[in-house]
Design an enzyme around this catalytic site. Structure first.
Site, short mmCIF file in Angstrom:
data_model
loop_
_atom_site.label_atom_id
_atom_site.label_comp_id
_atom_site.label_asym_id
_atom_site.label_seq_id
_atom_site.Cartn_x
_atom_site.Cartn_y
_atom_site.Cartn_z
N HIS A 93 64.41 46.45 37.37
CA HIS A 93 64.96 46.38 36.01
C HIS A 93 64.16 45.43 35.13
O HIS A 93 64.13 45.61 33.91
CB HIS A 93 66.44 45.97 36.06
N HIS A 261 65.82 54.19 46.03
CA HIS A 261 67.14 54.47 46.58
C HIS A 261 67.11 54.73 48.09
O HIS A 261 68.11 55.16 48.66
CB HIS A 261 67.78 55.64 45.80
C1 HEM Z 1 65.81 57.58 37.80
C2 HEM Z 1 66.27 56.49 37.42
C3 HEM Z 1 67.23 55.62 38.18
C4 HEM Z 1 68.58 55.61 38.06
C5 HEM Z 1 69.42 56.48 37.17
C6 HEM Z 1 69.07 54.62 38.95
C7 HEM Z 1 70.41 54.31 39.10
C8 HEM Z 1 70.92 53.36 39.95
C9 HEM Z 1 72.28 52.99 40.08
C10 HEM Z 1 73.42 53.58 39.29
C11 HEM Z 1 72.36 52.03 41.01
C12 HEM Z 1 73.61 51.32 41.49
C13 HEM Z 1 73.71 49.92 40.96
C14 HEM Z 1 74.90 49.25 41.56
O1 HEM Z 1 76.01 49.76 41.34
O2 HEM Z 1 74.74 48.25 42.26
C15 HEM Z 1 71.06 51.79 41.49
C16 HEM Z 1 70.75 50.89 42.47
C17 HEM Z 1 69.51 50.67 42.94
N1 HEM Z 1 68.34 51.16 42.39
FE1 HEM Z 1 68.20 52.63 41.04
N2 HEM Z 1 68.03 54.05 39.60
C18 HEM Z 1 66.89 54.64 39.16
C19 HEM Z 1 65.62 54.33 39.57
C20 HEM Z 1 65.30 53.33 40.45
C21 HEM Z 1 63.98 52.90 40.77
C22 HEM Z 1 62.71 53.46 40.13
C23 HEM Z 1 64.08 51.92 41.68
C24 HEM Z 1 63.01 51.11 42.36
C25 HEM Z 1 61.81 51.51 42.60
C26 HEM Z 1 65.47 51.74 41.96
C27 HEM Z 1 65.97 50.85 42.88
C28 HEM Z 1 67.32 50.65 43.12
C29 HEM Z 1 67.83 49.83 44.20
C30 HEM Z 1 67.02 49.12 45.26
C31 HEM Z 1 69.22 49.85 44.08
C32 HEM Z 1 70.22 49.19 45.02
C33 HEM Z 1 70.79 47.92 44.47
C34 HEM Z 1 71.63 47.20 45.49
O3 HEM Z 1 71.57 47.52 46.68
O4 HEM Z 1 72.34 46.26 45.08
N3 HEM Z 1 66.18 52.59 41.18
N4 HEM Z 1 70.18 52.60 40.82
#
Ligand code: HEM
EC number: 1.11.1.21
Length: 715
Positions: A93, A261
């Site tokens: 982010h 993810h």
């Molecule tokens: C296409 C766009 C993306 C969307 C719509 C998206 C959406 C989300 C959402 C809704 C969450 C849940 C947040 C929470 O409730 O804790 C999340 C978590 C996460 N996202 Fe994404 N994401 C995107 C792209 C990415 C990218 C590019 C990365 C890294 C390269 C990433 C890495 C993560 C990680 C590691 C989590 C887990 C957070 C945790 O375990 O606390 N995301 N994402």
């Protein structure tokens, strides 16, 4: 004092009331040119972060970060005992706010600590990630910026989860207050759907430039679907647009989304309405923490972040290929989370595919996909890539590691700025590589050849300016180094006056070939010679400082498409505008000055000088209100402030400068010229330069600002 009135003076100490830009919305916001100065910086004026970080114990830092990942704290327990997912989301982010159109945003400044980003809905609970890192920041102190730590934490999280990362460069210097120049959108409401007041969308879902996020307060797309309605194909469109604006192609986009993810989870096991305000609006006793659940447990398995609930993979603390296995092999249906958010869940999921509960390994939980994850399966192009990655996990890991590196380094500019033991050897095209230039040629011999080349002051100064002006401080791209003005696409930009440019370049290229200097150096030297000659014609003897060593990039080292965003569509210094824009020419001048790292004073001196040097685009007669073109005099300011003249609009942002007594039109001006007489602050500067005894000061200030522009990209 009358009773009931507060004895504390309001305004200077407690509240700001209406600002000038609120009273007069059309007034120029010159504050964007005066940010991040010594008065806001707690470090000593001679503190040099790039030097300080070189003394960091990199190995110890890596060890500490790896240990932190599995050192769960009671106040914010780690899911499955591993903070990796949270740290990666924080890094993503921070980096993901970068957009190519103006190079602003990104992880390069540590702006995640400040408003608005610290309080964006999409950044919920990232305050916890930064507080978890605080002991490490405290330990390494000034040798480690928050910006570097934020970018590095996610990278170390991946290492700790089994990914072979591509490398890391330190060198991001912190800012100490929110950026005032970054436009995040005009909506007045968080997460306002498209079509609402001041929407960033027009036409067939055309996203306003330079924005790269679909909603106010999000990093990229809405995870539940466009405007909260699940439809993976529509989301695919949004993902493609937004990731392209972050400089990512389809393959990188799939790799990043899937790789992101592959670890961690979404948090939505509770009622979002129970959360306290975001940090910027929080209670004082919350001490900068936001989104607290004060009535219920609100941590661990009960935490609420996005409102979506569940993990994407069976082993969310391991780097593996589970994401594609599950995404491609299951049918998914759209459901509501416990917090009421739309999410996708697998149909007839096998028990062994379910991830464990974050606190109790004996409980199994459901898998989840966001609408953006479903786009990786439903969009035909994304699907092809997903299937390739599924078949070849090693290839997926490599593409991801490189894309992650690009994500976290793209806004740092040239590789020369990377510091530390893990900087990769390889030159990458998106780094706009420039070979090292020769520093041992005879500079004086080059100067002599330039002087006898027959080039005019205007030709030399305009060419050097055009070569240097593409530089933007936001992502350190562009600039004179590399002499990319010789190459496509720059050589053909209308703003560069291709015919004049080709003529001047052919002369300068010959001088470079004869002397061993790079063309990039010769272009700058010629500009300096032009400035010195013009100063001398005004009776002031100056020597423009010069440092050799620029290199010449080749066409192979240049990603033409990626340079398109550097094209100046307006350059108030050369009084040029490609076409009419929504914002005024003077606002575009300010934008360019900000990107070039100039103060309002430097901008004023430069405009005043460029006008009399005859550097107006196409030698336009507008704006040149001197009878002595090519002489570095303060005539622009003298004539601008002389009550002998009045200024009469004639349409198209053009004005006649009319002699009050005779009624004769003496010269013509543009809006950009007149702003230096009409804006109260710029007029104050213009008056300084118009004063009888300030001709020499003007020349010296012009030269200093000129020199800054010519050297902005010398790292
Ligand atoms: C296409 C766009 C993306 C969307 C719509 C998206 C959406 C989300 C959402 C809704 C969450 C849940 C947040 C929470 O409730 O804790 C999340 C978590 C996460 N996202 Fe994404 N994401 C995107 C792209 C990415 C990218 C590019 C990365 C890294 C390269 C990433 C890495 C993560 C990680 C590691 C989590 C887990 C957070 C945790 O375990 O606390 N995301 N994402």
């Amino acid at each position: 004092m009358s009773q009931g009135k507060c004895p504390v003076m309001h305004g200077s100490t407690t509240e700001s009331g209406m600002s000038n830009t609120e009273w007069w919305p059309k007034t120029l916001n010159l504050d964007i040119l005066h940010q991040h100065d010594t008065m806001t910086n707690p470090m000593a004026a001679d503190f040099n972060y790039a030097e300080a970080v070189k003394t960091l114990d990199f190995a110890a830092l890596k060890k500490d970060l790896l240990a932190l990942m599995t050192d769960s704290q009671e106040w914010w327990p780690a899911d499955w005992g591993h903070y990796g997912g949270l740290m990666i989301r924080m890094t993503w982010h921070a980096a993901g706010s970068y957009r190519i159109a103006d190079g602003r945003g990104g992880a390069g400044t540590g702006n995640l600590r400040f408003a608005p980003l610290n309080s964006w809905p999409d950044n919920t609970n990232l305050d916890k990630a930064r507080r978890l890192l605080w002991p490490i920041k405290k330990k390494y102190g000034n040798k480690l910026s928050w910006a570097d730590l934020i970018a590095y934490a996610g990278t170390m999280a991946y290492e700790s989860m089994g990914l072979n990362t591509y490398g890391f460069g330190f060198g991001r210097e912190d800012i100490w207050h929110p950026e005032k120049d970054t436009y995040w959108g005009s909506e007045k409401e968080w997460l306002a759907p498209s079509g609402s007041e001041n929407s960033r969308y027009s036409g067939e879902r055309d996203l306003e430039n330079p924005l790269a996020a679909v909603m106010m307060g999000l990093i990229y797309v809405n995870p539940e679907g466009v405007d909260g309605n699940p439809d993976p194909l529509k989301t695919a469109h949004d993902v493609r647009v937004t990731f392209e604006r972050m400089a990512m192609n389809d393959e990188e986009t799939v790799a990043l989304t899937a790789g992101g993810h592959t670890v961690g989870k979404c948090h939505g096991n509770g009622d979002a309405a129970l959360l306290s305000a975001e940090p910027e609006a929080g209670e004082i006793e919350d001490q900068g923490f936001g989104w607290l659940n004060k009535s219920k447990r609100g941590i661990g398995r009960d935490s609420v972040t996005s409102g979506i609930e569940g993990a994407w993979t069976t082993e969310p603390t391991q780097w593996d290929n589970g994401y594609f296995h599950l995404l491609l092999n299951y049918e998914w249906e759209s459901k509501k989370s416990p917090a009421g958010a739309w999410q996708w869940e697998p149909v007839d999921v096998k028990e062994e595919d379910k991830p464990a509960d974050v606190e109790d390994p004996s409980i199994r939980r459901n898998l989840v996909m966001t609408d953006a994850d479903m786009a990786m399966k439903m969009d035909p192009e994304y699907r092809k890539i997903s299937e390739r990655f599924y078949q070849d996990p090693e290839y997926f890991s490599q593409v991801f590691a490189r894309a992650w590196f690009k994500l976290t380094h793209r806004d740092m500019g040239p590789k020369a700025r990377y510091i530390g033991p893990d900087v990769p050897q390889e030159d990458l095209l998106w780094q706009d590589p420039v070979p090292k230039g020769n520093t041992s040629y005879d500079v004086q011999a080059v100067i002599e050849k330039i002087k006898s080349s027959g080039l005019s002051v205007s030709e030399m100064v305009s060419t050097a300016w055009d070569s240097a002006r593409t530089y933007r401080n936001s992502d350190k791209r562009g600039g004179a180094n590399g002499a990319r003005i010789r190459l496509a696409p720059q050589k053909d930009w209308p703003g560069n006056e291709p015919e004049r440019l080709a003529k001047v370049l052919s002369v300068l290229e010959n001088i470079a070939a004869d002397t061993g200097a790079s063309v990039a150096d010769v272009i700058v030297l010629a500009g300096n010679v032009g400035v010195e000659q013009a100063a001398s014609a005004a009776g002031v003897s100056v020597k423009v400082p010069f440092t050799p060593g620029r290199g010449d990039a080749s066409a192979e080292m240049t990603d033409e498409t990626s340079f398109e965003v550097l094209e100046p569509l307006h350059d108030g210094f050369r009084n040029w505008m490609k076409k009419d824009y929504v914002v005024s020419p003077e606002e575009m001048l300010l934008d360019r000055a900000q990107l070039m790292g100039l103060t309002a004073c430097e901008m004023t001196a430069l405009v005043g000088g460029m006008r009399v040097l005859g550097t107006n685009h196409g030698q336009s007669k507008h704006g040149v209100f001197t009878d002595n073109v090519g002489v570095l005099s303060n005539d622009f300011f003298i004539n601008l402030t002389d009550m002998q003249y009045r200024w009469q609009p004639t349409g198209d942002n053009v004005y006649d400068i009319v002699d009050r007594a005779s009624g004769a039109v003496k010269w013509t001006a543009t809006r950009v010229d007149l702003v230096f007489g009409s804006n109260s602050i710029l007029r104050a500067y213009a008056e300084v330069y118009a004063q009888d005894d300030n001709q020499e000061k003007f020349v010296n200030d012009f030269v200093a600002a000129w020199n800054k522009v010519m050297n902005a990209d010398m790292f």
